[in-house]
Scaffold this active site. Structure first.
Site, mmCIF file in Angstrom:
data_model
loop_
_atom_site.group_PDB
_atom_site.id
_atom_site.type_symbol
_atom_site.label_atom_id
_atom_site.label_comp_id
_atom_site.label_asym_id
_atom_site.label_seq_id
_atom_site.Cartn_x
_atom_site.Cartn_y
_atom_site.Cartn_z
ATOM 1 N N TYR A 52 1.195 -1.138 0.043
ATOM 2 C CA TYR A 52 -0.418 -0.228 -0.371
ATOM 3 C C TYR A 52 1.027 1.681 0.093
ATOM 4 O O TYR A 52 2.102 1.158 0.623
ATOM 5 C CB TYR A 52 -0.988 -0.320 1.090
ATOM 6 C CG TYR A 52 -2.034 0.888 1.049
ATOM 7 C CD1 TYR A 52 -3.253 1.261 0.358
ATOM 8 C CD2 TYR A 52 -1.376 2.155 2.457
ATOM 9 C CE1 TYR A 52 -3.926 1.737 0.809
ATOM 10 C CE2 TYR A 52 -2.488 3.340 2.145
ATOM 11 C CZ TYR A 52 -3.582 3.285 1.654
ATOM 12 O OH TYR A 52 -4.418 4.303 1.849
ATOM 13 N N ASP B 225 9.430 2.617 -0.113
ATOM 14 C CA ASP B 225 7.857 3.048 0.540
ATOM 15 C C ASP B 225 8.451 2.955 1.987
ATOM 16 O O ASP B 225 8.567 1.753 2.116
ATOM 17 C CB ASP B 225 6.551 3.072 0.354
ATOM 18 C CG ASP B 225 5.956 3.414 0.848
ATOM 19 O OD1 ASP B 225 5.686 4.122 2.435
ATOM 20 O OD2 ASP B 225 4.262 3.620 0.483
ATOM 21 N N LYS C 208 4.533 9.767 8.604
ATOM 22 C CA LYS C 208 3.848 9.416 9.363
ATOM 23 C C LYS C 208 5.389 9.581 11.051
ATOM 24 O O LYS C 208 4.771 11.364 11.584
ATOM 25 C CB LYS C 208 3.847 7.756 9.952
ATOM 26 C CG LYS C 208 2.085 7.661 8.874
ATOM 27 C CD LYS C 208 1.774 5.757 9.244
ATOM 28 C CE LYS C 208 1.389 5.383 8.727
ATOM 29 N NZ LYS C 208 -0.119 5.051 8.508
HETATM 30 N N1 HOZ Z 1 -4.403 2.935 5.988
HETATM 31 C C1 HOZ Z 1 -4.104 3.288 7.360
HETATM 32 C C2 HOZ Z 1 -3.391 1.929 7.794
HETATM 33 N N2 HOZ Z 1 -2.111 2.155 7.354
HETATM 34 C C3 HOZ Z 1 -5.224 3.594 8.391
HETATM 35 C C4 HOZ Z 1 -5.076 5.357 8.015
HETATM 36 C C5 HOZ Z 1 -6.273 5.283 9.236
HETATM 37 O O1 HOZ Z 1 -6.943 5.280 9.393
HETATM 38 O O2 HOZ Z 1 -6.089 5.904 10.240
#
Ligand code: HOZ
Length: 430
Positions: free
Chosen positions: A144, A239, A267
């Site tokens: 992802y 990534d 993050k």
């Molecule tokens: N896509 C995020 C985890 N890999 C989740 C993001 C969220 O819901 O804060």
């Protein structure tokens, strides 16, 4: 467990926000529950609107390596806020944080701050396409890279959790430029390169996959990707939104000693505030506006509060902290595995330092196919059992559990006791 306040908030939220949330996995859809609305968090604990307190293993999906709201960070943020919350002009904090990132990850010779990992990944691809004058990219099934169009093809994270790995709304043309390979399978990469000679701009990979659950790279996989990209003139993009400064202070690239051409970060470099960055080889990054013609911009890029939080966090990463986190990770992984064995539930725990995923399957998980063999219904039963016992795991089988410096061995042991009981419920649900 009292949930009336969360329920009332959720009823209001569903009339306003799609699914009552601002990011899909939070809706708890795949774990058969209604989301809990969080009131406050400190250290390793979350408190919801009804006053229930949980040991948190989501940790804002990774960035909170020092725990929630460490007092030193809160103080630094209050001081920064008094000096202004956004300038829309350069400030010294961007230079300070950028230099620190580069010291820790020297492959980022030049970098650009953005506001999210999604922006970082989509901008890195744009640079790679401009540099190579090619259109196609390779990504891995189950990885992802945020929600920009080119990446929502067999994507992990929420897209996988909710059963829409390839999203409607992505044009056929965008999807056609995204070529898929299988994680930990170099042969699949060679096949894609061979079938698309001279047309591949970039290969993007999570060097430690974290969005189909944690899947570490097999021996030789990352060096093989480096070699394939160099041979075919494609840009290698790591990534490291999840692995950066988590796997080790130099990220996965430092740990495995691989030099990517570009890296995406997110993050953790914002210490819990919205930040991303992309960076790498000077010749590539010099294509970015205003030095070069590749356009990319953002009002909140380099935001002083986010830079302050990022700096505070990165300045406090120490080798002893990584050792302590890894020890906690090992303790938790072993405890979950033994809880499953006692209850005769099939479980594979994939762990990497302070991040892990318990997969409800009897076979090793090394790629998308084996990850999706895990039993999400069992995970859902387990999740609900943990919530009832004061532990907040990620609300999806396909995400990582994150530890922080605020978690203690006692927290982990409490979690393991809760897991013993929750595993028995999984076993009796059949
Ligand atoms: N896509 C995020 C985890 N890999 C989740 C993001 C969220 O819901 O804060």
């Amino acid at each position: 467990m009292k949930v009336s306040r969360s329920r009332a908030l959720f009823s209001r939220a569903v009339e306003l926000l799609p699914g009552g949330v601002d990011s899909p996995v939070r809706a708890f859809t795949s774990v058969g529950a209604a989301p809990l609305f969080i009131k406050r968090a400190a250290g390793a604990r979350l408190e919801d609107a009804d006053g229930n307190v949980f040991i948190d293993y989501v940790m804002s999906w990774g960035p909170l390596i020092h725990g929630h709201a460490p007092p030193g960070l809160v103080k630094a943020l209050c001081a920064a806020a008094r000096r202004g919350t956004s300038y829309g002009a350069p400030c010294h904090l961007e230079v300070d944080l950028g230099e620190r990132v580069r010291r820790l990850m020297p492959s980022l010779e030049r970098l650009r701050f953005v506001s999210s990992g999604t922006e970082a990944a989509m901008s890195a691809i744009r640079v790679a396409r401009a540099a190579t004058r090619r259109d196609k990219i390779i990504k891995f099934e189950g990885c992802y890279h945020g929600h920009a169009d080119p990446f929502l093809v067999q994507a992990g994270s929420g897209a996988l959790t909710l059963g829409v790995p390839t999203s409607p709304g992505v044009t056929a043309a965008a999807a056609a430029d995204t070529l898929l390979a299988s994680y930990n399978d170099l042969e699949s990469v060679h096949r894609v390169f061979a079938a698309n000679r001279g047309r591949i701009a970039a290969l993007i990979v999570e060097p430690i996959a974290g969005n189909m659950g944690v899947v570490p790279p097999a021996d030789g996989f990352l060096p093989g990707l480096r070699e394939a990209c160099s041979t075919h003139g494609a840009v290698l993009i790591f990534d490291e939104v999840i692995s950066g400064f988590r796997a080790a202070s130099g990220g996965a690239q430092g740990l495995f000693k691989i030099h990517p051409d570009l890296t995406c970060l997110g993050k953790i470099i914002g210490g819990g505030l919205p930040v991303g960055a992309y960076g790498g080889r000077t010749d590539l990054m010099n294509l970015v506006s205003p030095v070069g013609p590749v356009y990319q911009a953002g009002t909140l890029s380099g935001n002083p509060l986010a830079m302050t939080a990022g700096l505070w966090g990165l300045e406090r990463l120490t080798p002893s902290m990584y050792r302590a986190l890894a020890a906690l990770g090992t303790r938790l992984a072993a405890g979950l595995a033994s809880a499953a064995r006692e209850a005769r539930v099939s479980l594979q725990v994939n762990a990497f330092g302070s991040v892990l995923t318990p997969f409800f399957t009897d076979r090793p998980v090394r790629d998308y196919r084996s990850a999706t063999r895990a039993d999400s219904t069992k995970y859902a039963t387990f999740f609900r059992g943990m919530i009832l016992r004061g532990v907040y795991p990620p609300p999806s089988q396909f995400e990582g559990w994150f530890l922080s410096a605020a978690h203690t061995a006692k927290d982990v042991d409490k979690t393991i006791s809760a897991a013993r009981a929750a595993m028995r419920e999984v076993a009796s649900a059949g």
